[in-house]
Design a protein around this motif. Structure first.
Motif, PDB file in Angstrom:
ATOM      1  N   HIS A 171      28.008   3.130   6.218  1.00 13.15           N
ATOM      2  CA  HIS A 171      26.483   2.413   6.283  1.00 13.15           C
ATOM      3  C   HIS A 171      25.950   1.975   5.000  1.00 13.15           C
ATOM      4  N   VAL A 172      26.076   0.887   4.577  1.00 11.16           N
ATOM      5  CA  VAL A 172      25.567   0.476   3.333  1.00 11.16           C
ATOM      6  C   VAL A 172      24.460  -0.588   3.500  1.00 11.16           C
ATOM      7  N   GLN A 173      23.255  -0.373   2.449  1.00 10.87           N
ATOM      8  CA  GLN A 173      22.064  -1.028   2.121  1.00 10.87           C
ATOM      9  C   GLN A 173      21.966  -1.809   0.894  1.00 10.87           C
ATOM     10  N   HIS A 174      21.426  -2.817   0.834  1.00 14.55           N
ATOM     11  CA  HIS A 174      21.111  -3.300  -0.257  1.00 14.55           C
ATOM     12  C   HIS A 174      19.592  -2.500  -0.554  1.00 14.55           C
ATOM     13  N   HIS A 175      19.322  -2.385  -1.964  1.00 14.97           N
ATOM     14  CA  HIS A 175      18.016  -1.546  -2.275  1.00 14.97           C
ATOM     15  C   HIS A 175      16.771  -2.371  -1.842  1.00 14.97           C
ATOM     16  N   SER A 176      16.767  -3.508  -1.618  1.00 14.57           N
ATOM     17  CA  SER A 176      15.349  -4.188  -1.124  1.00 14.57           C
ATOM     18  C   SER A 176      15.243  -3.840   0.215  1.00 14.57           C
ATOM     19  N   THR A 177      16.307  -3.528   1.201  1.00 15.40           N
ATOM     20  CA  THR A 177      16.190  -2.991   2.686  1.00 15.40           C
ATOM     21  C   THR A 177      15.823  -1.515   2.362  1.00 15.40           C
ATOM     22  N   TYR A 178      16.385  -0.974   1.665  1.00 16.32           N
ATOM     23  CA  TYR A 178      15.976   0.558   1.644  1.00 16.32           C
ATOM     24  C   TYR A 178      14.486   0.739   0.815  1.00 16.32           C
ATOM     25  N   LEU A 179      14.071  -0.197  -0.084  1.00 16.23           N
ATOM     26  CA  LEU A 179      12.729  -0.143  -0.402  1.00 16.23           C
ATOM     27  C   LEU A 179      11.700  -0.344   0.531  1.00 16.23           C
ATOM     28  N   ALA A 180      12.199  -1.541   1.488  1.00 18.41           N
ATOM     29  CA  ALA A 180      11.280  -1.795   2.587  1.00 18.41           C
ATOM     30  C   ALA A 180      10.929  -0.738   3.418  1.00 18.41           C
ATOM     31  N   GLU A 181      12.158   0.070   3.697  1.00 16.15           N
ATOM     32  CA  GLU A 181      12.004   1.256   4.625  1.00 16.15           C
ATOM     33  C   GLU A 181      11.141   2.205   4.054  1.00 16.15           C
ATOM     34  N   LEU A 182      11.428   2.540   2.653  1.00 13.76           N
ATOM     35  CA  LEU A 182      10.544   3.709   2.228  1.00 13.76           C
ATOM     36  C   LEU A 182       8.947   3.103   2.020  1.00 13.76           C
ATOM     37  N   LEU A 183       8.907   2.254   1.881  1.00 12.57           N
ATOM     38  CA  LEU A 183       7.402   1.435   1.783  1.00 12.57           C
ATOM     39  C   LEU A 183       6.689   1.472   3.110  1.00 12.57           C
ATOM     40  N   THR A 184       7.421   1.276   4.056  1.00 16.25           N
ATOM     41  CA  THR A 184       7.146   0.990   5.602  1.00 16.25           C
ATOM     42  C   THR A 184       6.525   2.470   6.162  1.00 16.25           C
ATOM     43  N   ALA A 185       7.579   3.538   5.740  1.00 18.96           N
ATOM     44  CA  ALA A 185       7.504   4.853   6.080  1.00 18.96           C
ATOM     45  C   ALA A 185       6.354   5.798   5.444  1.00 18.96           C
ATOM     46  N   GLY A 186       5.767   4.955   4.174  1.00 20.93           N
ATOM     47  CA  GLY A 186       4.921   5.569   3.449  1.00 20.93           C
ATOM     48  C   GLY A 186       5.359   6.792   2.447  1.00 20.93           C
ATOM     49  N   GLN A 187       6.742   6.647   2.155  1.00 24.09           N
ATOM     50  CA  GLN A 187       7.433   7.584   1.346  1.00 24.09           C
ATOM     51  C   GLN A 187       7.109   7.339  -0.184  1.00 24.09           C
ATOM     52  N   VAL A 188       6.576   6.435  -0.558  1.00 25.40           N
ATOM     53  CA  VAL A 188       6.262   5.900  -1.903  1.00 25.40           C
ATOM     54  C   VAL A 188       4.719   5.375  -1.674  1.00 25.40           C
ATOM     55  N   ASN A 189       3.878   5.466  -2.748  1.00 26.61           N
ATOM     56  CA  ASN A 189       2.882   5.028  -2.838  1.00 26.61           C
ATOM     57  C   ASN A 189       2.787   3.931  -4.157  1.00 26.61           C
ATOM     58  N   VAL A 190       2.024   2.689  -3.458  1.00 27.15           N
ATOM     59  CA  VAL A 190       1.929   1.650  -4.690  1.00 27.15           C
ATOM     60  C   VAL A 190       0.758   1.273  -4.764  1.00 27.15           C
ATOM     61  N   SER A 191       0.383   0.572  -5.681  1.00 27.97           N
ATOM     62  CA  SER A 191      -1.042  -0.054  -6.002  1.00 27.97           C
ATOM     63  C   SER A 191      -0.994  -1.454  -5.660  1.00 27.97           C
ATOM     64  N   ALA A 192      -1.933  -2.299  -5.646  1.00 26.66           N
ATOM     65  CA  ALA A 192      -1.965  -3.476  -5.184  1.00 26.66           C
ATOM     66  C   ALA A 192      -1.410  -4.514  -6.719  1.00 26.66           C
ATOM     67  N   ASP A 193      -0.427  -5.419  -6.662  1.00 29.69           N
ATOM     68  CA  ASP A 193      -0.332  -5.809  -7.925  1.00 29.69           C
ATOM     69  C   ASP A 193      -1.154  -6.935  -8.198  1.00 29.69           C
ATOM     70  N   THR A 194      -1.794  -6.920  -9.613  1.00 30.22           N
ATOM     71  CA  THR A 194      -2.776  -8.034  -9.872  1.00 30.22           C
ATOM     72  C   THR A 194      -2.099  -8.900 -10.823  1.00 30.22           C
ATOM     73  N   GLY A 195      -0.785  -8.932 -10.709  1.00 30.18           N
ATOM     74  CA  GLY A 195      -0.272 -10.143 -11.859  1.00 30.18           C
ATOM     75  C   GLY A 195       0.119 -11.303 -11.301  1.00 30.18           C
ATOM     76  N   GLY A 196      -0.719 -11.759 -10.343  1.00 32.99           N
ATOM     77  CA  GLY A 196      -0.693 -13.225 -10.086  1.00 32.99           C
ATOM     78  C   GLY A 196       0.536 -13.359  -8.827  1.00 32.99           C
ATOM     79  N   SER A 197       1.082 -14.724  -8.796  1.00 33.02           N
ATOM     80  CA  SER A 197       2.033 -15.072  -7.684  1.00 33.02           C
ATOM     81  C   SER A 197       3.421 -14.900  -8.394  1.00 33.02           C
ATOM     82  N   VAL A 198       4.218 -14.538  -7.375  1.00 34.06           N
ATOM     83  CA  VAL A 198       5.736 -14.726  -7.645  1.00 34.06           C
ATOM     84  C   VAL A 198       6.583 -15.449  -6.532  1.00 34.06           C
ATOM     85  N   THR A 199       7.477 -15.955  -6.968  1.00 36.56           N
ATOM     86  CA  THR A 199       8.599 -16.416  -5.720  1.00 36.56           C
ATOM     87  C   THR A 199       9.754 -15.908  -5.683  1.00 36.56           C
TER      88      THR A 199
END
Length: 647
Positions: A494-522
């Motif tokens: 069972h292999v995951q890319h780190h972006s998929t795993y990070l999305a799971e952690l954020l959805t589950a509330g296992q990491v707390n992050v602040s809203a980014d104020t650095g402008g836009s991103v592509t």
């Protein structure tokens, strides 16, 4: 006159079509054996045509509607024409049905004609310019012929002149469609395409499936060819797939190497293989040439080496294996498979990997990493991180596959950022440490199947010693190989890319992050995460969770432009008129975003190699790590301070 002439024309055309079909199948059978479900494939073909193929065609609404009207009308009209005018079943109901079919076909043919009035450069010209005329003549002739059958004209209407003109029209339309379908005309793709869908070498692509892993060579079979030297070395259903090409040029328009002026055009490459199938030259090719290589200088046959005959070696080494051509192909042809098959011969049999290719492969054999770094330095990037290693902790939830970014100072920042997030989420994880070897991705794409399998088997043997629930990696190339290509050698994980795993952690509330104020991103979609594995949403979900404004590039998602870093392209380094990463950075600048988020060490290296000024390049793991909210430190009372001192 027509009552006598029509059956003769129809059945003569059918007989010649059968003869042409036998001829084309004989050409395909020059290829090597390939196991397919002959009957099951034929039974599945209608659904594959109506659903899977049209899922791709439907991206272009104009052509989707045109194809439905033209192809559907032709099939129905041809069957009814044989019944009504071939067998003489002059039934009024059948006559009306044939009239409807020819009208539908005629309308579709008008759209084909309109498209060919001023065709885009990617479309092949030549014989294809007469296709709409043949379609129009076929439908119009049978429409007029069927009016008396439907009772809309008297049976004696028209006279000899009209009968002769109709006979000529029928002969033209029938010969173009029936004979050309199997004898080599523009309609050949219809016959070959239907059978290609039935006996596709990647049947698992149909029904919503995904199949992107390269097929393994059986290195234990000394009689099996090591790659493809001559056209006859392809499997028979690969040759069939080449014959299905409709020369629409969608692969050409999507190819980053072609756009950069490198000597590759995936459409012409497939057509060169068709030339090699029957024998001849490319002098009659009516499309775009390989950049910098004039048409008419290449020739070959099924028994002649492809390289320096049908194509030049630098055409094959220009490919980034990004699968943009495969993703766009309405006939579902596998261009990348063919290119890697031919690379395998050059590398394994000839040792002819260009530029730094041979050095990289030697490094992989000697040091287990493409850069030739001392293997003992693989964990230097984490000297201060106190990471758990699998040999000391043989059972974990997450095995973090570091990849060869461990030797790259820029990518070490990404690895350290991801470790920071894992620790913040209190994940039970470990790394292989010095036991980890290169995944083998670069070796395999450069055609060195032997080195790939050696590396893969060693990694599989190492992984078998430990227990883990999943493997997570920041490298889409390692992710793809571990997930999709190790299984053929006995490694199923069972292999995951780190972006998929990070999305799971954020959805589950296992990491707390602040809203980014650095402008836009592509966000730049890595080919090996997106087109190869269908992961487009998770990285964007992470960016949205950080409160970032995501500005999409025009070429994003499954149509993302390659950064130029895959398939060993930076190693073989075939020159063009411009650099692929420069073109991608232009796409990024058009969005006006201050930063570009990436999820691949290759993409990071290629995009950061573009001269400034340019937007800042940040891996998704770095963005999440920067936004982490550290848990508040407990307030120290005098009593607590005293306890700490006592402890």
């Amino acid at each position: 006159m027509l009552n006598v002439l029509l059956p003769i024309l129809l059945f003569a055309a059918l007989a010649l079509a059968v003869l042409g079909a036998v001829r084309r199948m004989a050409l395909w059978r020059r290829g090597r054996p390939s196991k397919v479900d002959l009957l099951g494939g034929l039974l599945a073909m209608p659904r594959r045509y109506m659903v899977d193929l049209h899922h791709v065609v439907a991206r272009d609404k104009y052509m989707a509607n045109t194809h439905v009207a033209t192809a559907g009308g032709f099939v129905l009209a041809a069957v009814l024409a044989i019944l009504v005018h071939g067998f003489g079943l002059h039934n009024r109901l059948l006559g009306y049905a044939l009239l409807v079919a020819t009208v539908v076909m005629f309308i579709g043919a008008l759209f084909v004609f309109k498209r060919r009035l001023n065709p885009p450069s990617r479309l092949s010209k030549g014989p294809w310019m007469r296709l709409p005329k043949g379609l129009l003549v076929f439908s119009l002739s049978f429409f007029i012929l069927t009016l008396p059958v439907a009772g809309l004209l008297p049976a004696s209407a028209g006279g000899w002149v009209l009968a002769a003109l109709l006979a000529i029209g029928v002969a033209w339309g029938v010969s173009e469609l029936f004979l050309g379908m199997t004898w080599g005309g523009p309609m050949k793709h219809a016959f070959a395409g239907a059978l290609h869908l039935a006996w596709h070498r990647r049947a698992e692509r149909f029904g919503g499936g995904r199949s992107t892993g390269l097929k393994a060579l059986n290195l234990d079979d000394r009689s099996a060819p090591l790659g493809v030297e001559k056209p006859k070395d392809f499997t028979w259903n690969q040759l069939l797939g080449f014959d299905a090409c409709v020369q629409c040029g969608k692969c050409e328009a999507a190819c980053p190497a072609f756009a950069a002026g490198q000597p590759l055009n995936p459409k012409k490459l497939i057509q060169d293989m068709v030339v090699g199938l029957a024998g001849g030259t490319d002098a009659h090719f009516a499309g775009s040439p390989y950049p910098g290589k004039p048409i008419g200088e290449h020739a070959g046959n099924p028994h002649q080496p492809i390289v320096n005959g049908l194509v030049d070696a630098d055409t094959l080494w220009s490919c980034t294996t990004c699968r943009a051509c495969v993703e766009e192909c309405p006939m579902m042809i596998e261009h990348v498979d063919a290119i890697v098959d031919m690379r395998r011969f050059l590398t394994l049999e000839k040792g002819a990997t260009p530029n730094n290719g041979a050095q990289v492969l030697d490094n992989l054999i000697a040091t287990d990493n493409p850069g030739g770094f001392a293997p003992g330095g693989r964990m230097n990037w984490a000297a201060d991180l106190n990471l758990d290693v699998m040999r000391d902790k043989p059972s974990v939830d997450v095995l973090f596959w570091v990849g060869d970014g461990a030797f790259d100072m820029r990518n070490q920042r990404t690895l350290r950022a991801f470790v920071k997030v894992l620790k913040a989420a209190k994940i039970n994880f470990a790394v292989l440490g010095l036991e980890e070897r290169d995944s083998g991705d670069v070796a395999r794409r450069l055609g060195d199947e032997a080195t790939f399998q050696a590396l893969a088997k060693r990694n599989i043997q190492t992984l078998a010693s430990y227990q883990f629930q999943r493997i997570v990696t920041c490298d889409p190339h390692s992710f793809h190989v571990l997930k999709n290509e190790y299984s053929a050698l006995g490694g199923n994980y069972h292999v995951q890319h780190h972006s998929t795993y990070l999305a799971e952690l954020l959805t589950a509330g296992q990491v707390n992050v602040s809203a980014d104020t650095g402008g836009s991103v592509t966000y730049h979609d890595p080919c090996y995460l997106g087109r190869y594995n269908g992961e487009y949403e998770a990285p964007r979900a992470v960016l949205r969770a950080l409160g970032l404004e995501v500005k999409e590039m025009q070429r994003s998602g499954f149509r993302s432009r390659c950064c130029g870093g895959g398939g060993g392209a930076p190693i073989t380094d075939i020159p063009g008129k411009q650099r692929i990463p420069d073109m991608r950075m232009d796409d990024i600048r058009e969005t006006g975003a201050e930063r570009v988020a990436v999820g691949c060490p290759q993409c990071t290296a290629m995009l950061e190699g573009v001269v400034e000024p340019r937007p800042l390049v940040k891996d998704i793991a770095e963005l999440v790590a920067d936004a982490l909210i550290e848990p508040a430190a407990p307030v120290k009372t005098p009593q607590r301070a005293a306890l700490e001192v006592t402890a």
